[in-house]
Design an enzyme around this catalytic site. Structure first.
Site, PDB file in Angstrom:
ATOM      1  N   GLU A  88     -12.797 -35.430 -21.172  1.00  8.85           N
ATOM      2  CA  GLU A  88     -11.779 -34.938 -20.235  1.00  8.85           C
ATOM      3  C   GLU A  88     -12.292 -33.695 -19.517  1.00  8.85           C
ATOM      4  O   GLU A  88     -12.040 -32.565 -19.977  1.00  8.85           O
ATOM      5  CB  GLU A  88     -10.497 -34.584 -20.999  1.00  8.85           C
ATOM      6  CG  GLU A  88      -9.916 -35.740 -21.792  1.00  8.85           C
ATOM      7  CD  GLU A  88      -8.402 -35.692 -21.793  1.00  8.85           C
ATOM      8  OE1 GLU A  88      -7.795 -36.760 -21.789  1.00  8.85           O
ATOM      9  OE2 GLU A  88      -7.824 -34.584 -21.766  1.00  8.85           O
TER      10      GLU A  88
ATOM     11  N   HIS B  30      -7.339 -30.730 -27.281  1.00 13.36           N
ATOM     12  CA  HIS B  30      -7.116 -30.875 -25.836  1.00 13.36           C
ATOM     13  C   HIS B  30      -7.344 -29.521 -25.156  1.00 13.36           C
ATOM     14  O   HIS B  30      -7.046 -28.474 -25.727  1.00 13.36           O
ATOM     15  CB  HIS B  30      -5.690 -31.376 -25.567  1.00 13.36           C
ATOM     16  CG  HIS B  30      -5.483 -31.743 -24.129  1.00 13.36           C
ATOM     17  ND1 HIS B  30      -5.210 -30.801 -23.159  1.00 13.36           N
ATOM     18  CD2 HIS B  30      -5.549 -32.938 -23.481  1.00 13.36           C
ATOM     19  CE1 HIS B  30      -5.112 -31.412 -21.983  1.00 13.36           C
ATOM     20  NE2 HIS B  30      -5.309 -32.710 -22.157  1.00 13.36           N
TER      21      HIS B  30
ATOM     22  N   GLY C  12      -2.605 -38.998 -18.387  1.00  8.12           N
ATOM     23  CA  GLY C  12      -1.646 -37.896 -18.448  1.00  8.12           C
ATOM     24  C   GLY C  12      -0.448 -38.172 -17.577  1.00  8.12           C
ATOM     25  O   GLY C  12       0.366 -39.058 -17.866  1.00  8.12           O
TER      26      GLY C  12
ATOM     27  N   SER D 185      -6.619 -37.194 -14.477  1.00 15.34           N
ATOM     28  CA  SER D 185      -6.086 -37.747 -13.219  1.00 15.34           C
ATOM     29  C   SER D 185      -6.295 -39.251 -13.071  1.00 15.34           C
ATOM     30  O   SER D 185      -6.528 -39.743 -11.975  1.00 15.34           O
ATOM     31  CB  SER D 185      -6.682 -37.004 -12.014  1.00 15.34           C
ATOM     32  OG  SER D 185      -6.351 -35.637 -12.074  1.00 15.34           O
TER      33      SER D 185
ATOM     34  N   GLY E  36      -4.848 -32.592 -14.393  1.00 12.95           N
ATOM     35  CA  GLY E  36      -3.608 -31.928 -13.987  1.00 12.95           C
ATOM     36  C   GLY E  36      -3.299 -31.982 -12.511  1.00 12.95           C
ATOM     37  O   GLY E  36      -4.108 -32.442 -11.691  1.00 12.95           O
TER      38      GLY E  36
HETATM   39  P1  PGA Z   1      -3.724 -35.864 -16.188  1.00  6.98           P
HETATM   40  O1  PGA Z   1      -3.929 -35.399 -17.699  1.00  6.98           O
HETATM   41  O2  PGA Z   1      -3.902 -37.371 -16.160  1.00  6.98           O
HETATM   42  O3  PGA Z   1      -2.361 -35.433 -15.825  1.00  6.98           O
HETATM   43  O4  PGA Z   1      -4.811 -35.187 -15.376  1.00  6.98           O
HETATM   44  C1  PGA Z   1      -4.972 -35.931 -18.437  1.00  6.98           C
HETATM   45  C2  PGA Z   1      -5.063 -35.306 -19.791  1.00  6.98           C
HETATM   46  O5  PGA Z   1      -4.826 -34.112 -19.941  1.00  6.98           O
HETATM   47  O6  PGA Z   1      -5.383 -36.029 -20.729  1.00  6.98           O
END
Ligand code: PGA
Length: 243
Positions: free
Chosen positions: A165, A94, A222, A201, A171
């Protein structure tokens, strides 16, 4: 192929909080048999997942693993330890681990090999730093994924899940990538893996249009998934869109 809908809970939820979360989630998604659903809690809550999710339609796994079998690696967790707790999936590479722990594609390859040796499913996260054209993004993530998968056999590699991603879409404060961009990158990544899922997101509003793209086999959620109702809503959208 059923859509694969998962979440990495990152550094959230104590084991007591996770117990409540798993109980609520497993109830909410119980009717969604047309989705394959997984949660990756922190290491300290994996045993809770085993206790609370056993017999449900939610798989569980880990957010990282050590590449070695066992031994002098203080603070680390081995693949055998994860198998012992019933883990099915292990996330590798990640962008937050690459950022916080200096993980490279070569380290990802060693971890992926270890996960495959222990008959779990590796989820390799790849993504470009800066928003740009899908061709440039694909070029970058193909290189990452090729290296990450380089130590597995051909048969093993078919078991790998790739999570696309884009770092710029992950984030607080970010927004999901454009569905057309995601679709183009996923269709390119399919030359390396059977299942390619999208993360960055994702929420109940963006999930549908992203899943409607050919080449998108699931979602890696996330922050929206920290609310089990939102996570279940996303899984329900996947069950509808992909059936
Ligand atoms: P997020 O995280 O949905 O909060 O953007 C996604 C991830 O890191 O897999």
């Amino acid at each position: 192929m059923r859509p694969l809908i998962g979440t990495g809970l990152k550094m959230n939820l104590t084991s007591s909080e996770a117990a409540i979360y798993f109980d609520e989630l497993s109830q909410l998604v119980a009717p969604l048999s047309s989705c394959e659903i997984f949660v990756l809690p922190s290491f300290t809550s994996i045993w809770v997942a085993r206790d609370r999710l056993r017999g449900s339609n939610v798989y569980w796994g880990a957010q990282d693993v050590h590449p070695n079998e066992a031994g002098a690696h203080t603070g680390d967790i081995s693949a055998a330890m994860l198998v012992d707790l019933g883990c099915s999936f292990v996330e590798v590479g990640h962008s937050e681990r690459r950022r916080d722990h200096g993980e490279t594609d070569e380290m990802v390859a060693l971890k992926v090999r270890q996960v495959l040796r222990h008959e779990m499913t590796p989820i390799i996260c790849v993504g470009e730093h800066i928003r740009g054209r899908p061709e440039a993004a694909l070029d970058h993530v193909l290189r990452q994924a090729r290296t990450g998968m380089s130590l597995g056999s051909e048969a093993d590699r078919r078991r790998v899940v790739i999570a696309y991603e884009p770092i710029w879409a992950i984030g607080e404060g970010a927004i999901a990538a454009d569905p057309a961009h995601i679709g183009a990158v996923h269709r390119g990544l399919h030359q390396l893996a059977t299942r390619v899922i999208y993360g960055g997101s994702v929420d109940p509003i963006t999930a549908g249009p992203i899943l409607a793209q050919t080449g998108v086999d699931g979602l890696f959620v996330g922050r929206a998934a920290l609310d089990p109702k939102q996570f279940a809503a996303i899984a329900a959208i996947a069950a509808r869109t992909k059936s």
